[in-house]
Scaffold this motif. Structure first.
Motif, PDB file in Angstrom:
ATOM      1  N   GLU A 183      96.555  44.214 -34.899  1.00  0.00           N
ATOM      2  CA  GLU A 183      95.157  44.263 -35.339  1.00  0.00           C
ATOM      3  C   GLU A 183      94.349  42.994 -35.070  1.00  0.00           C
ATOM      4  OE1 GLU A 183      97.772  43.890 -39.051  1.00  0.00           O
ATOM      5  OE2 GLU A 183      97.489  45.459 -37.575  1.00  0.00           O
ATOM      6  N   ASN A 184      94.941  41.822 -35.079  1.00  0.00           N
ATOM      7  CA  ASN A 184      94.165  40.600 -34.834  1.00  0.00           C
ATOM      8  C   ASN A 184      94.588  39.888 -33.554  1.00  0.00           C
ATOM      9  OD1 ASN A 184      96.624  39.753 -35.746  1.00  0.00           O
ATOM     10  ND2 ASN A 184      95.839  38.368 -37.308  1.00  0.00           N
ATOM     11  N   GLU A 185      95.035  40.657 -32.569  1.00  0.00           N
ATOM     12  CA  GLU A 185      95.539  40.075 -31.334  1.00  0.00           C
ATOM     13  C   GLU A 185      94.442  39.355 -30.546  1.00  0.00           C
ATOM     14  OE1 GLU A 185      98.125  41.358 -27.424  1.00  0.00           O
ATOM     15  OE2 GLU A 185      97.824  42.789 -29.024  1.00  0.00           O
ATOM     16  N   GLU A 186      93.212  39.843 -30.597  1.00  0.00           N
ATOM     17  CA  GLU A 186      92.118  39.220 -29.847  1.00  0.00           C
ATOM     18  C   GLU A 186      91.782  37.834 -30.374  1.00  0.00           C
ATOM     19  OE1 GLU A 186      91.452  42.290 -31.506  1.00  0.00           O
ATOM     20  OE2 GLU A 186      92.327  43.373 -29.819  1.00  0.00           O
ATOM     21  N   SER A 187      91.855  37.638 -31.676  1.00  0.00           N
ATOM     22  CA  SER A 187      91.500  36.343 -32.271  1.00  0.00           C
ATOM     23  C   SER A 187      92.678  35.376 -32.355  1.00  0.00           C
ATOM     24  CB  SER A 187      90.905  36.559 -33.665  1.00  0.00           C
ATOM     25  OG  SER A 187      91.873  37.131 -34.523  1.00  0.00           O
ATOM     26  N   ARG A 188      93.873  35.845 -32.043  1.00  0.00           N
ATOM     27  CA  ARG A 188      95.073  35.000 -32.107  1.00  0.00           C
ATOM     28  C   ARG A 188      95.037  33.982 -30.965  1.00  0.00           C
ATOM     29  NH1 ARG A 188      99.337  38.664 -31.328  1.00  0.00           N
ATOM     30  NH2 ARG A 188      98.944  39.331 -33.445  1.00  0.00           N
ATOM     31  N   PRO A 189      95.261  32.705 -31.253  1.00  0.00           N
ATOM     32  CA  PRO A 189      95.275  31.704 -30.177  1.00  0.00           C
ATOM     33  C   PRO A 189      96.538  31.821 -29.325  1.00  0.00           C
ATOM     34  CG  PRO A 189      95.919  30.680 -32.226  1.00  0.00           C
ATOM     35  CD  PRO A 189      95.522  32.091 -32.563  1.00  0.00           C
ATOM     36  N   ARG A 190      96.518  31.125 -28.214  1.00  0.00           N
ATOM     37  CA  ARG A 190      97.709  31.065 -27.365  1.00  0.00           C
ATOM     38  C   ARG A 190      98.805  30.315 -28.122  1.00  0.00           C
ATOM     39  NH1 ARG A 190      98.367  27.891 -21.658  1.00  0.00           N
ATOM     40  NH2 ARG A 190      98.924  26.128 -22.973  1.00  0.00           N
ATOM     41  N   ILE A 191      99.990  30.867 -28.145  1.00  0.00           N
ATOM     42  CA  ILE A 191     101.120  30.239 -28.829  1.00  0.00           C
ATOM     43  C   ILE A 191     101.846  29.364 -27.812  1.00  0.00           C
ATOM     44  CG2 ILE A 191     103.246  30.611 -30.116  1.00  0.00           C
ATOM     45  CD1 ILE A 191     100.782  31.615 -31.614  1.00  0.00           C
ATOM     46  N   ASP A 192     101.905  28.058 -28.090  1.00  0.00           N
ATOM     47  CA  ASP A 192     102.525  27.108 -27.166  1.00  0.00           C
ATOM     48  C   ASP A 192     104.034  26.982 -27.363  1.00  0.00           C
ATOM     49  OD1 ASP A 192     100.080  26.247 -25.860  1.00  0.00           O
ATOM     50  OD2 ASP A 192      99.596  25.274 -27.759  1.00  0.00           O
ATOM     51  N   LEU A 193     104.502  27.197 -28.580  1.00  0.00           N
ATOM     52  CA  LEU A 193     105.929  27.054 -28.869  1.00  0.00           C
ATOM     53  C   LEU A 193     106.323  28.041 -29.959  1.00  0.00           C
ATOM     54  CD1 LEU A 193     108.574  25.389 -28.403  1.00  0.00           C
ATOM     55  CD2 LEU A 193     107.811  23.900 -30.257  1.00  0.00           C
ATOM     56  N   VAL A 194     107.423  28.750 -29.732  1.00  0.00           N
ATOM     57  CA  VAL A 194     107.972  29.665 -30.733  1.00  0.00           C
ATOM     58  C   VAL A 194     109.281  29.053 -31.230  1.00  0.00           C
ATOM     59  CG1 VAL A 194     108.843  31.988 -31.191  1.00  0.00           C
ATOM     60  CG2 VAL A 194     106.950  31.668 -29.601  1.00  0.00           C
ATOM     61  N   VAL A 195     109.384  28.878 -32.539  1.00  0.00           N
ATOM     62  CA  VAL A 195     110.576  28.285 -33.148  1.00  0.00           C
ATOM     63  C   VAL A 195     111.223  29.324 -34.055  1.00  0.00           C
ATOM     64  CG1 VAL A 195     111.474  26.427 -34.593  1.00  0.00           C
ATOM     65  CG2 VAL A 195     109.489  26.021 -33.137  1.00  0.00           C
ATOM     66  N   PHE A 196     112.467  29.655 -33.755  1.00  0.00           N
ATOM     67  CA  PHE A 196     113.235  30.550 -34.603  1.00  0.00           C
ATOM     68  C   PHE A 196     114.073  29.693 -35.539  1.00  0.00           C
ATOM     69  CE2 PHE A 196     112.414  33.210 -30.903  1.00  0.00           C
ATOM     70  CZ  PHE A 196     111.969  34.374 -31.511  1.00  0.00           C
ATOM     71  N   ILE A 197     113.793  29.800 -36.841  1.00  0.00           N
ATOM     72  CA  ILE A 197     114.524  29.039 -37.847  1.00  0.00           C
ATOM     73  C   ILE A 197     115.636  29.937 -38.381  1.00  0.00           C
ATOM     74  CG2 ILE A 197     114.357  27.820 -40.043  1.00  0.00           C
ATOM     75  CD1 ILE A 197     111.350  27.421 -39.393  1.00  0.00           C
ATOM     76  N   ILE A 198     116.866  29.476 -38.224  1.00  0.00           N
ATOM     77  CA  ILE A 198     118.032  30.280 -38.608  1.00  0.00           C
ATOM     78  C   ILE A 198     118.801  29.546 -39.699  1.00  0.00           C
ATOM     79  CG2 ILE A 198     120.191  31.300 -37.812  1.00  0.00           C
ATOM     80  CD1 ILE A 198     118.909  31.447 -35.012  1.00  0.00           C
ATOM     81  N   ASN A 199     118.953  30.215 -40.827  1.00  0.00           N
ATOM     82  CA  ASN A 199     119.746  29.703 -41.941  1.00  0.00           C
ATOM     83  C   ASN A 199     121.189  30.154 -41.712  1.00  0.00           C
ATOM     84  OD1 ASN A 199     121.011  29.158 -44.344  1.00  0.00           O
ATOM     85  ND2 ASN A 199     119.427  30.064 -45.634  1.00  0.00           N
ATOM     86  N   LEU A 200     122.089  29.206 -41.510  1.00  0.00           N
ATOM     87  CA  LEU A 200     123.471  29.555 -41.172  1.00  0.00           C
ATOM     88  C   LEU A 200     124.218  30.243 -42.301  1.00  0.00           C
ATOM     89  CD1 LEU A 200     124.999  26.758 -38.945  1.00  0.00           C
ATOM     90  CD2 LEU A 200     124.241  29.030 -38.332  1.00  0.00           C
ATOM     91  N   THR A 201     123.744  30.123 -43.522  1.00  0.00           N
ATOM     92  CA  THR A 201     124.441  30.773 -44.631  1.00  0.00           C
ATOM     93  C   THR A 201     124.020  32.234 -44.783  1.00  0.00           C
ATOM     94  OG1 THR A 201     122.791  29.988 -46.209  1.00  0.00           O
ATOM     95  CG2 THR A 201     124.755  28.619 -45.893  1.00  0.00           C
ATOM     96  N   SER A 202     123.108  32.701 -43.932  1.00  0.00           N
ATOM     97  CA  SER A 202     122.602  34.070 -44.041  1.00  0.00           C
ATOM     98  C   SER A 202     122.776  34.821 -42.718  1.00  0.00           C
ATOM     99  CB  SER A 202     121.124  34.042 -44.433  1.00  0.00           C
ATOM    100  OG  SER A 202     120.545  35.306 -44.270  1.00  0.00           O
ATOM    101  N   GLU A 203     123.527  35.891 -42.762  1.00  0.00           N
ATOM    102  CA  GLU A 203     123.702  36.737 -41.572  1.00  0.00           C
ATOM    103  C   GLU A 203     122.385  37.420 -41.209  1.00  0.00           C
ATOM    104  OE1 GLU A 203     125.371  38.609 -38.352  1.00  0.00           O
ATOM    105  OE2 GLU A 203     126.318  37.089 -39.575  1.00  0.00           O
ATOM    106  N   LEU A 204     121.581  37.781 -42.205  1.00  0.00           N
ATOM    107  CA  LEU A 204     120.292  38.426 -41.962  1.00  0.00           C
ATOM    108  C   LEU A 204     119.359  37.527 -41.159  1.00  0.00           C
ATOM    109  CD1 LEU A 204     118.303  40.773 -42.522  1.00  0.00           C
ATOM    110  CD2 LEU A 204     117.643  39.557 -44.593  1.00  0.00           C
TER     111      LEU A 204
END
Length: 184
Positions: free
Chosen positions: A56-77
């Motif tokens: 729904e807000n794709e037009e107003s979303r800025p360009r994403i320069d970096l995507v960071v996936f934060i993973i908690n090692l104690t959680s399989e989810l």
């Protein structure tokens, strides 16, 4: 739901945009607060539990320069959510605009198999793998500093450096004996 594309929009002047993806949102908010305090450049932080992002807000979303996936090692989810979200990124992001940040690696309750799986995932995608301490203010400050360095390069704000070059220098590698049983 469409793919998130790195070069579909023009960059902002002296601006860097980062997307933090964490399913549990424990470390995400404190990291976001620390990132926006940067004064040398304007840092816009977007938060998401998983990908894909809403249409729904794709037009107003800025360009994403970096995507960071934060993973908690104690959680399989946490690991499963990050792994499932990868298919919603355009392959162009894996040219230096994606990194993984792992938390709780020092805890005894974190299984070593999950750490090995994260290392293999980062190595297979040629992405940097960062370790962060999310329980202390110093740990959050150190993680912020490392992310800002990568973000500035991936946003094109560092002369004579590209995200692909930095990615080649910082990418995760897996030792050849990672599948061998340990003799601890």
């Amino acid at each position: 739901m469409s793919l998130l594309k790195p070069f579909s929009k023009l960059p902002g002047l002296n601006t860097a945009n980062i997307l933090l993806v964490e399913s549990e949102e424990q470390f995400q908010q404190s990291l976001a607060d620390a990132l926006v305090e940067e004064t040398a450049v304007t840092v816009n932080v977007r938060l998401a539990k998983s990908l894909p992002l809403p249409m729904e807000n794709e037009e107003s979303r800025p360009r994403i320069d970096l995507v960071v996936f934060i993973i908690n090692l104690t959680s399989e989810l946490s690991f499963q959510s990050a792994e499932a979200s990868l298919k919603y990124l355009d392959p162009g992001y894996f040219l230096g605009k994606v990194c993984f940040m792992v938390t709780n690696a020092r805890k005894a309750s974190a299984p070593t198999e999950r750490l090995d799986a994260v290392r293999k995932l980062a190595a297979s995608l040629h992405c940097p793998l960062l370790f962060a301490e999310d329980q202390t203010p110093d740990g959050v400050a150190n993680a912020t500093e490392r992310l800002l360095t990568i973000l500035k390069v991936s946003a094109g704000l560092v002369p004579m450096a590209t995200a692909l070059y930095l990615s080649n220098l910082t990418r995760c590698t897996v030792p050849p004996d990672i599948d061998q049983p340990s003799f601890d």
